[in-house]
Design an enzyme around this catalytic site. Sequence first.
Site, PDB file in Angstrom:
ATOM      1  N   CYS A  87       0.797  -1.233   0.000  1.00 36.18           N
ATOM      2  CA  CYS A  87       0.000   0.000   0.000  1.00 36.18           C
ATOM      3  C   CYS A  87       0.828   1.282   0.000  1.00 36.18           C
ATOM      4  O   CYS A  87       0.570   2.180  -0.792  1.00 36.18           O
ATOM      5  CB  CYS A  87      -0.998  -0.005   1.151  1.00 36.18           C
ATOM      6  SG  CYS A  87      -0.295  -0.319   2.767  1.00 36.18           S
ATOM      7  N   HIS A 141      -0.288   6.390   2.686  1.00 41.36           N
ATOM      8  CA  HIS A 141      -0.192   5.431   3.789  1.00 41.36           C
ATOM      9  C   HIS A 141       0.306   6.109   5.056  1.00 41.36           C
ATOM     10  O   HIS A 141      -0.160   5.819   6.156  1.00 41.36           O
ATOM     11  CB  HIS A 141       0.751   4.285   3.421  1.00 41.36           C
ATOM     12  CG  HIS A 141       0.889   3.258   4.498  1.00 41.36           C
ATOM     13  ND1 HIS A 141      -0.095   2.335   4.768  1.00 41.36           N
ATOM     14  CD2 HIS A 141       1.883   3.025   5.392  1.00 41.36           C
ATOM     15  CE1 HIS A 141       0.283   1.577   5.778  1.00 41.36           C
ATOM     16  NE2 HIS A 141       1.478   1.966   6.166  1.00 41.36           N
TER      17      HIS A 141
END
Length: 474
Positions: A87, A141
């Site tokens: 991610c 993130h």
Amino acid sequence: RSRGLGDVYKRQLVVIGCILIILGCKSTTKNNTITSTNKKNVLFIMVDDLRPELNIYGQSQIISPNIDALANSGVTFNRAYCNVPVCGASRASLLTGIRPTSNRFLTYFSSIKKEAPNVLNLVQHLKNEGYMTISNNKITHLKNDIDEWDEEWYPDENGFRNYISEENIRLEENDEHGYAYENIDVKDDAYNDGKTANKSIEDLKKLKKEGNPFFLAVGFVKPHLPFNAPKKYWDLYDAEKIKLPKNSIFPKSAPKIANHKWGELRYYKDVPKEGQVSETMAKKLIHGYYASVSYVDAQIGKVINAIDHLGLRDNTVIVLVGDHGWSLMEHGLWVKHSNFEVALQVPLIVSATNIPKNKKTNSIAELVDLYPSICDLINISKPKHLEGDSFIEALENPLGNYKNTALARYLRGETLIADNYFYTEWRKKGKTIAKMLYDHKIDLDENRNLVLESEYNHIVDSLSILLNQKILKN
């Protein structure tokens, strides 16, 4: 399916010829023909760990009527891929428009500030163009990794895992690991994704009153682990009908380096520290993933309904995308972190008033293509540093095939997607130590590594040349 040796050689000649054409051609993008007298708004929806196991991609048990409705209003990419299946790195690459390399954007804690400090990121570019920019929940993130947001909002988290059940909270408070799922009877906004939808709806009301063009980025965390969703979404599925994938064992022909320990899942209670989970737990996890997708689908529907009710739809581009794929026991693997297609393929849907409705395209798209494509969709300039290709032509004419290659990497593995071929090389100290090749026309589940079959040597060699040329180019 069996084929004669003559057919194989004919096929090789065709494939090699196609590859040589690819080598000799450069991607071309015509001038943007989608224009608007007013600046278009952008609703950018990113869903964590969302694989394209949805009805719009074929038969699926997952119930996602709102995502399906969005697809009916625009163009769905059948072949969209992340550039790195983790991610933090995937989001950093997408938002900067530059690809991951051997020393940039590799892990979940990849930082735009540290690894690409001088790159004009998408948010900064839009702000320079007069856009109001808002980030709700998980877009980068790392929190505060982009300073240019006019507002960066996160819900009041009850810990990263956002548990609500008394048992999971008790386990966490005792420094034990909670379960990888949660099924309790609560309202949607008891969890953070429900709060995110509510916040985004309020933002839309405010943005409409202000009247300025906006880039509203909405990040939904589920179906990321743990699979926490209100009971009503679990109840959508019959637990007895949950099935394991046909290819639930790591293929003997795949190189060992393609395997991984799926450590992200092993953190949770009752998940064995090594070896496969039980069939009962596997079905419970798949059930939880499905429930989480349906839960997020409902939140997406609320936000899109708000766009419609506020009369913003005609002047708003809606983009829905996943940050990478996710394994549900395919090849015996869980989570992401691999070079198999299940970890690399993502859903991608674009809806706008001036693109076709209810269409699908087989033209390949990469997440690094989103930055230039958004620029074309709202008719603003594209910065020169961008390494992706605008997929505007695929939106205008979904039946066309404007891009037939993509690049992805995970740690030392470099993957080239070329038409129906998935080819990966792993390197160590400059030397190739493992390879795998799959032909999706004969092996969609990627169980037969063609590198081990001598009749495919010419194809492997050609793809290796193309992969290395593309890596050097980038």
